[in-house]
Design a protein around this motif. Structure first.
Motif, PDB file in Angstrom:
ATOM      1  N   ILE B 194      -8.115 -10.750 -61.989  1.00 54.94           N
ATOM      2  CA  ILE B 194      -9.325  -9.932 -61.822  1.00 54.94           C
ATOM      3  C   ILE B 194     -10.187 -10.619 -60.778  1.00 54.94           C
ATOM      4  CG2 ILE B 194     -11.419  -9.054 -62.945  1.00 54.94           C
ATOM      5  CD1 ILE B 194      -9.857  -9.265 -65.635  1.00 54.94           C
ATOM      6  N   LEU B 195     -10.622  -9.830 -59.796  1.00 54.53           N
ATOM      7  CA  LEU B 195     -11.501 -10.378 -58.755  1.00 54.53           C
ATOM      8  C   LEU B 195     -12.909  -9.778 -58.941  1.00 54.53           C
ATOM      9  CD1 LEU B 195     -11.934 -11.957 -56.087  1.00 54.53           C
ATOM     10  CD2 LEU B 195     -11.226  -9.888 -54.869  1.00 54.53           C
ATOM     11  N   VAL B 196     -13.873 -10.632 -59.122  1.00 56.63           N
ATOM     12  CA  VAL B 196     -15.256 -10.169 -59.262  1.00 56.63           C
ATOM     13  C   VAL B 196     -15.969 -10.467 -57.947  1.00 56.63           C
ATOM     14  CG1 VAL B 196     -17.427 -10.458 -60.532  1.00 56.63           C
ATOM     15  CG2 VAL B 196     -15.236 -10.698 -61.726  1.00 56.63           C
ATOM     16  N   VAL B 197     -16.518  -9.448 -57.323  1.00 64.25           N
ATOM     17  CA  VAL B 197     -17.257  -9.683 -56.080  1.00 64.25           C
ATOM     18  C   VAL B 197     -18.743  -9.385 -56.322  1.00 64.25           C
ATOM     19  CG1 VAL B 197     -15.289  -9.273 -54.564  1.00 64.25           C
ATOM     20  CG2 VAL B 197     -16.787  -7.361 -55.163  1.00 64.25           C
ATOM     21  N   GLU B 198     -19.573 -10.180 -55.671  1.00 62.73           N
ATOM     22  CA  GLU B 198     -21.015 -10.068 -55.910  1.00 62.73           C
ATOM     23  C   GLU B 198     -21.565  -8.723 -55.467  1.00 62.73           C
ATOM     24  OE1 GLU B 198     -23.294 -12.980 -53.701  1.00 62.73           O
ATOM     25  OE2 GLU B 198     -25.152 -11.850 -53.973  1.00 62.73           O
ATOM     26  N   LYS B 199     -21.135  -8.313 -54.259  1.00 58.90           N
ATOM     27  CA  LYS B 199     -21.846  -7.187 -53.649  1.00 58.90           C
ATOM     28  C   LYS B 199     -20.977  -5.943 -53.473  1.00 58.90           C
ATOM     29  CE  LYS B 199     -23.229  -9.478 -50.022  1.00 58.90           C
ATOM     30  NZ  LYS B 199     -23.990  -9.990 -48.873  1.00 58.90           N
ATOM     31  N   ASN B 213      -3.801  -2.101 -53.014  1.00 60.18           N
ATOM     32  CA  ASN B 213      -2.437  -1.618 -52.791  1.00 60.18           C
ATOM     33  C   ASN B 213      -1.503  -2.791 -52.526  1.00 60.18           C
ATOM     34  OD1 ASN B 213      -3.140   0.986 -53.170  1.00 60.18           O
ATOM     35  ND2 ASN B 213      -3.251   1.554 -50.993  1.00 60.18           N
ATOM     36  N   THR B 214      -2.010  -3.776 -51.843  1.00 62.09           N
ATOM     37  CA  THR B 214      -1.173  -4.927 -51.510  1.00 62.09           C
ATOM     38  C   THR B 214      -1.308  -6.066 -52.512  1.00 62.09           C
ATOM     39  OG1 THR B 214      -2.938  -5.562 -50.002  1.00 62.09           O
ATOM     40  CG2 THR B 214      -0.996  -4.537 -49.009  1.00 62.09           C
ATOM     41  N   ASN B 215      -2.351  -6.018 -53.299  1.00 66.84           N
ATOM     42  CA  ASN B 215      -2.569  -7.090 -54.286  1.00 66.84           C
ATOM     43  C   ASN B 215      -2.699  -6.468 -55.678  1.00 66.84           C
ATOM     44  OD1 ASN B 215      -3.303  -9.671 -52.522  1.00 66.84           O
ATOM     45  ND2 ASN B 215      -4.252  -7.877 -51.593  1.00 66.84           N
ATOM     46  N   HIS B 216      -1.872  -6.852 -56.584  1.00 68.22           N
ATOM     47  CA  HIS B 216      -1.919  -6.280 -57.940  1.00 68.22           C
ATOM     48  C   HIS B 216      -3.058  -6.948 -58.719  1.00 68.22           C
ATOM     49  CE1 HIS B 216       2.231  -4.215 -58.376  1.00 68.22           C
ATOM     50  NE2 HIS B 216       1.590  -3.872 -57.275  1.00 68.22           N
ATOM     51  N   CYS B 217      -4.194  -6.333 -58.586  1.00 72.78           N
ATOM     52  CA  CYS B 217      -5.378  -6.935 -59.235  1.00 72.78           C
ATOM     53  C   CYS B 217      -6.371  -5.847 -59.656  1.00 72.78           C
ATOM     54  CB  CYS B 217      -6.059  -7.919 -58.287  1.00 72.78           C
ATOM     55  SG  CYS B 217      -6.778  -7.129 -56.853  1.00 72.78           S
ATOM     56  N   ILE B 218      -7.397  -6.294 -60.336  1.00 74.73           N
ATOM     57  CA  ILE B 218      -8.529  -5.415 -60.688  1.00 74.73           C
ATOM     58  C   ILE B 218      -9.739  -6.000 -59.973  1.00 74.73           C
ATOM     59  CG2 ILE B 218     -10.031  -4.624 -62.578  1.00 74.73           C
ATOM     60  CD1 ILE B 218      -7.557  -5.263 -64.461  1.00 74.73           C
ATOM     61  N   VAL B 219     -10.502  -5.157 -59.270  1.00 74.74           N
ATOM     62  CA  VAL B 219     -11.694  -5.648 -58.580  1.00 74.74           C
ATOM     63  C   VAL B 219     -12.940  -5.055 -59.269  1.00 74.74           C
ATOM     64  CG1 VAL B 219     -12.926  -5.870 -56.391  1.00 74.74           C
ATOM     65  CG2 VAL B 219     -10.426  -5.791 -56.410  1.00 74.74           C
ATOM     66  N   ILE B 220     -13.889  -5.917 -59.535  1.00 77.13           N
ATOM     67  CA  ILE B 220     -15.130  -5.495 -60.215  1.00 77.13           C
ATOM     68  C   ILE B 220     -16.321  -5.987 -59.408  1.00 77.13           C
ATOM     69  CG2 ILE B 220     -16.605  -6.083 -62.215  1.00 77.13           C
ATOM     70  CD1 ILE B 220     -14.133  -5.951 -63.956  1.00 77.13           C
ATOM     71  N   THR B 221     -17.367  -5.172 -59.336  1.00 76.24           N
ATOM     72  CA  THR B 221     -18.643  -5.680 -58.805  1.00 76.24           C
ATOM     73  C   THR B 221     -19.790  -5.274 -59.726  1.00 76.24           C
ATOM     74  OG1 THR B 221     -20.191  -5.741 -56.951  1.00 76.24           O
ATOM     75  CG2 THR B 221     -19.009  -3.673 -57.261  1.00 76.24           C
ATOM     76  N   PRO B 244      -6.353 -14.258 -65.270  1.00 78.99           N
ATOM     77  CA  PRO B 244      -7.313 -15.150 -64.624  1.00 78.99           C
ATOM     78  C   PRO B 244      -8.368 -14.332 -63.874  1.00 78.99           C
ATOM     79  CG  PRO B 244      -5.235 -15.194 -63.440  1.00 78.99           C
ATOM     80  CD  PRO B 244      -5.001 -14.358 -64.653  1.00 78.99           C
ATOM     81  N   ALA B 245      -9.582 -14.855 -63.802  1.00 76.92           N
ATOM     82  CA  ALA B 245     -10.664 -14.133 -63.106  1.00 76.92           C
ATOM     83  C   ALA B 245     -11.257 -15.025 -62.028  1.00 76.92           C
ATOM     84  CB  ALA B 245     -11.746 -13.743 -64.112  1.00 76.92           C
ATOM     85  N   TYR B 246     -11.469 -14.424 -60.855  1.00 82.37           N
ATOM     86  CA  TYR B 246     -12.030 -15.162 -59.725  1.00 82.37           C
ATOM     87  C   TYR B 246     -13.328 -14.475 -59.290  1.00 82.37           C
ATOM     88  CZ  TYR B 246      -7.205 -16.800 -59.586  1.00 82.37           C
ATOM     89  OH  TYR B 246      -5.984 -17.308 -59.930  1.00 82.37           O
ATOM     90  N   CYS B 247     -14.229 -15.264 -58.778  1.00 82.08           N
ATOM     91  CA  CYS B 247     -15.516 -14.686 -58.375  1.00 82.08           C
ATOM     92  C   CYS B 247     -15.829 -15.037 -56.926  1.00 82.08           C
ATOM     93  CB  CYS B 247     -16.605 -15.222 -59.288  1.00 82.08           C
ATOM     94  SG  CYS B 247     -18.173 -14.374 -59.069  1.00 82.08           S
ATOM     95  N   LEU B 248     -16.183 -14.021 -56.160  1.00 79.24           N
ATOM     96  CA  LEU B 248     -16.501 -14.211 -54.750  1.00 79.24           C
ATOM     97  C   LEU B 248     -17.976 -13.837 -54.530  1.00 79.24           C
ATOM     98  CD1 LEU B 248     -15.385 -14.751 -51.850  1.00 79.24           C
ATOM     99  CD2 LEU B 248     -14.897 -12.299 -51.705  1.00 79.24           C
ATOM    100  N   VAL B 249     -18.745 -14.829 -54.148  1.00 78.41           N
ATOM    101  CA  VAL B 249     -20.185 -14.596 -53.938  1.00 78.41           C
ATOM    102  C   VAL B 249     -20.620 -15.150 -52.585  1.00 78.41           C
ATOM    103  CG1 VAL B 249     -20.797 -14.631 -56.401  1.00 78.41           C
ATOM    104  CG2 VAL B 249     -20.772 -16.765 -55.124  1.00 78.41           C
ATOM    105  N   ASP B 250     -21.800 -14.712 -52.135  1.00 72.16           N
ATOM    106  CA  ASP B 250     -22.351 -15.252 -50.891  1.00 72.16           C
ATOM    107  C   ASP B 250     -22.588 -16.744 -51.046  1.00 72.16           C
ATOM    108  OD1 ASP B 250     -22.383 -12.828 -49.636  1.00 72.16           O
ATOM    109  OD2 ASP B 250     -24.514 -12.407 -50.041  1.00 72.16           O
ATOM    110  N   CYS B 251     -22.527 -17.427 -49.901  1.00 72.21           N
ATOM    111  CA  CYS B 251     -22.833 -18.859 -49.939  1.00 72.21           C
ATOM    112  C   CYS B 251     -24.341 -19.023 -49.759  1.00 72.21           C
ATOM    113  CB  CYS B 251     -22.069 -19.590 -48.838  1.00 72.21           C
ATOM    114  SG  CYS B 251     -22.376 -21.359 -48.872  1.00 72.21           S
TER     115      CYS B 251
END
Lengths: 483, 383
Positions: B194-199, B213-221, B244-251
């Protein structure tokens, strides 16, 4: 004891005569006779006689008097001479002497005159005479005002008369009687504080004791008169016995219809101050103490506290219309009544804290006895929530789908379970809320203070704190408690 | 007190629905108020205080325990307290009605029932939190919801109160995260993470790039600071799917704060943190040194403002960073030392799809490598 004017001396002599009467075991008479000798003049000579049947005086009571006034002003002139006639119960003679208070040479101040035998009769008394070049009406007004105030002490054993004779041309004579127990009499056994309370009540009801009886126009019901009192005292210090401070405060609400009585309502209060059963001007430290009282916590705001030369006047900023506040303070030594004449009393400083404490106690007493009186702005604000809180709490009860719960609440509220209307529930809760809020308001200020935060770090605020659930972290505050 | 606890136990045993227990607690609360007033006692409302961090990392604090850290006493003596009680009671009356009628209402609905008294939404939010703590429940138990703002896409299918959310059929299409997360069921997924993106802008970039389509994942914001629904939904997916869950946020300090809210929960809802936080979440980026690693031009780097610096310095004091994620704290220190910040979108400076094709896959690979390295080390150690 130094005097700057003859009028001031005159009032002192009257006050001393009153004290001698007060301390006598018998009923006493105090007579003040003002006699105008040459009425044609604007400022004729006024012969003044101050006589009392009190405990008797001694020469030393008068020897200590000094006069520093020039007496060349327009309003009064005096030669500085007083004639004294006195005797005590233990004396066999009646003494006569003259004192010139203006004389610097002490050997020439006193002139002893021949005395008379009492022929074995036991009695005591004093007469002091003097002649002042003064307006008789001005003097009469001042003495009148003095006795009107003295009546507040409500000493029942002293009968006071003020006789004013306007000379042979006018042929008129005015007699004023001042009897403490002629209105709302008190038993002789009443305490000083009870007398002061009753005395101030009479003073208010008779518009400053100007009237002979209660003003029926202004005071149709005594419910409009709210009285509070407070007593504070010093512990004994240096063997002087300490000091008692008694304060009485009256809050009067006068019917709007009767506002024709011009003295009845005022945003100004003359603080009546007595020291050792005598009217007295207030000291600077006492004035400061009065100013520093937290009047706001009683819903009162001081506009000003002014020393008006002899008396203090408080002006209120936000006194409701048709309301009036009267305050009397009385300080006297704890060892009363052994200390007597003003000139013989020990010097005991009036502590500002004593005044503050006694006034606060009187204000608290007023607030405790009369619901909804002297509420602070804070308390009024909290009271303003009561209707909404009552409505919501009654909503929680009445909107519940549990009849057992409803009946339990009705029972707690003292209401009948059947057919209770929402307005009745709401009114009952509101009334109870107001009782509790007023109760809280009466608690000492200390217990209302906010307790320190348990966690210091709970106060750190990070800038830019804006998460959706995190908003308003400091929107409210409360009193944290450790567990 | 003992009697009340016994009555509560009796009620729990006899109760059929959780809402019945909450209604019973509301009645007990009201009864106690009325009893106090009838006995001329000034009521005191005791509210547990919760916090999920403090500013003293060196001390042996108990912030991670989820237990109350003290109590607040609301009385009728302080005006701010009385206002808070007024708000609390008004919301409680609404909640009682919602529970009795088995209806739901939004925080906004509640606000508009007494806008003059509440004056702003955060007052209502605080009142709802007070009630949750008083009744010992989560917000959704009160039948109070917030209009969901979170989005989801990817290899996922689920249903909510009869509605099907078939994200798998079009994995790169955004769906709103459901409001009634507690009603979500039949969760099916073939995602690997699971990919969590901030924005939302990053979310849309990934959608445009057909990332799923290319990455078998779930994206949440959560579209900025995440709401309760988004965090509850993420927690639910991880619990059910064990991904597993990953989080992508602004620096920048806000990105880091948002990351912390996903990981540790928010201070304001610390009482419910155990149901909202995601301790498993891993920080994917963007890290301060990424600007050099990916050769971001200077114009993409913005200096930290004084407010940014103050916020960063305050965050560095949070006890949980030192105790639980010291590496994250080091990264935050580097950000402060360098004195610059940048947005995730800045990584697209060299190519529009850089994020989808290079940055995210490489970061995830790196995480997996570290993970497999840890595993092989563990196996070797075990051998």
């Amino acid at each position: 004891m130094n005097f700057a004017s003859a009028r001031e001396l005159c009032l002192y002599l009257i006050s001393s005569a009153f004290q001698r009467c007060r301390l006598s075991d018998d009923l006493c008479r105090l007579s003040v006779i003002l006699k105008q000798s040459s009425p044609a003049s604007d400022h004729p000579v006024v012969q003044i006689s101050i006589s009392d049947t009190g405990i008797g005086s001694c020469l030393d009571d008068f020897r200590t008097l000094k006069f520093s006034g020039e007496s060349v002003g327009n309003d009064e002139q005096w030669d500085g001479v007083i004639s004294v006639t006195n005797t005590s119960v233990s004396d066999n003679e009646i003494y006569h002497y003259q004192l010139n208070l203006k004389e610097r040479d002490s050997a020439r101040r006193l002139t002893m005159l021949p005395s008379n035998s009492k022929n074995g009769v036991k009695f005591s008394g004093t007469e002091v005479c003097l002649s002042i070049f003064i307006s008789i009406n001005v003097l009469r007004g001042e003495i009148n005002r003095f006795f009107q105030k003295i009546l507040i002490l409500k000493i029942p054993s002293v009968a006071i008369e003020l006789v004013t004779e306007y000379g042979s041309l006018l042929g008129s004579k005015v007699e004023n009687l001042f009897l403490a127990n002629s209105f709302n009499p008190l038993p002789f056994s009443a305490s000083n504080l009870e007398r002061l309370k009753s005395g101030l009540e009479d003073y208010v009801l008779k518009h400053g004791n100007v009237l002979n009886k209660q003003c029926d126009l202004c005071f149709q019901s005594l419910e409009n008169l709210k009285i509070g009192s407070g007593t504070a005292s010093h512990a004994e210090r240096n063997g002087n016995g300490g000091l008692v401070m008694e304060v009485v405060i009256i809050l009067s609400e006068i019917s709007e219809r009767t506002s024709t009585c011009f003295t009845s309502c005022s945003a100004r209060t003359e603080v009546l101050y007595f020291r050792d059963f005598s009217t007295c001007s207030i000291s600077q430290s006492s004035l400061k103490a009065l100013t520093s009282i937290d009047w706001r916590s009683y819903g009162l705001t001081l506009e000003s506290v002014k020393d008006q030369g002899g008396y203090v006047e408080i002006e209120w900023e936000n006194l409701p219309p048709h309301t009036r506040i009267d305050i009397v303070l009385h300080a006297y030594p704890k060892q009363y009544p052994t200390v007597i004449i003003p000139s013989r009393r020990p010097k005991v400083q009036t502590d500002g804290n004593l005044i503050k404490k006694a006034v606060k106690l009187a204000l608290d007493d007023l607030r405790n006895k009369h619901a909804g009186v002297l509420l602070s702005a804070h308390s009024l604000k909290i009271r303003s929530y009561a209707p909404d809180l009552a409505k919501t709490i009654s909503g929680l009860i009445l909107c519940s789908n549990d009849p057992d719960f409803q009946h339990e609440c009705f029972s707690l509220l003292g209401l009948q379970s059947q057919g209770v209307e929402s307005e009745i529930v709401e009114a009952s809760i509101k009334e109870k809320l107001l009782v509790v809020i007023d109760m809280n308001n009466r608690k000492p200020q200390k217990s209302k203070e906010v307790a320190p935060f348990l966690f210091e770090d709970d106060h750190f605020n990070e800038p830019g704190f804006q998460d959706e659930e995190c908003e308003g972290e400091d929107a409210f505050s409360a009193t944290p408690m450790d567990i | 007190m003992e009697g009340k606890r016994e009555r509560e136990m009796d009620y729990k045993r006899s109760s059929k629905k959780p809402s019945d227990l909450l209604l019973w607690k509301i009645r007990e609360f009201t009864r106690a108020l009325v009893e106090d007033l009838s006995n001329r006692r000034s009521p005191e409302i005791l509210i547990d205080r919760f916090r999920n961090y403090c500013a003293n990392a060196k001390a042996n604090c108990s912030c991670s325990s989820d237990l109350p850290k003290g109590k607040e006493i609301l009385t009728l003596q302080k005006e701010s307290n009385v206002h808070r009680i007024d708000v609390l009671l008004r919301i409680l009356l609404i909640v009682q009605q919602l529970l009795q009628e088995n209806k739901h209402g939004s925080k906004r609905d509640i606000y508009y029932m007494h806008p003059t008294v509440f004056s702003e939404q955060k007052i209502v939010d605080q009142g709802i939190n007070d009630i949750c703590i008083l009744l010992g429940c989560s917000r959704h138990n009160l039948n109070v919801v917030s209009a969901g703002k979170g989005l989801v896409m990817g290899w996922l299918r689920f249903s909510e109160t009869g509605r099907n959310f078939d994200c798998i059929s079009r994995p790169c299409t955004a769906h709103h995260i459901p409001v009634y997360v507690e009603e979500v069921e039949d969760i099916v997924s073939v995602a690997q993470y699971i990919l969590v993106v901030e924005k939302e802008s990053v979310f849309q970039r990934l959608a445009n790039d057909q990332f799923c389509n290319t990455n078998h994942c779930i994206v949440i914001t959560g579209r900025g600071y995440p709401d309760v629904s988004t965090r509850r939904f993420l927690r639910l997916l991880i619990d059910i799917l064990c991904l597993p869950a990953y989080c992508l946020v602004d620096c920048d300090p806000y990105g880091f704060d948002i990351l912390c809210i996903y990981r540790f929960g928010s201070m304001q809802m610390a009482y419910d943190a155990k149901y909202l936080r995601v301790p498993e979440i891993q920080w994917l980026g963007a890290f301060p040194l990424d600007s050099e690693k990916y050769c971001l031009p200077k114009q993409c780097l913005l200096p930290l403002t004084s407010e940014d610096k103050r916020k960063t310095e305050a965050m560095l004091l949070r006890c949980y960073l030192q105790k639980e994620v010291p590496r994250w704290r080091l990264e935050l220190e580097v950000m402060l030392q360098r004195g610059v910040k940048f947005e995730v979108e800045a990584l697209s400076v060299h190519a529009l799809s850089f994020l989808s094709t290079e940055y995210i896959p490489s970061k995830i690979r790196a995480h997996l490598e570290i993970l497999s390295g840890d595993c092989s080390f563990a196996m070797k150690s075990g051998a």
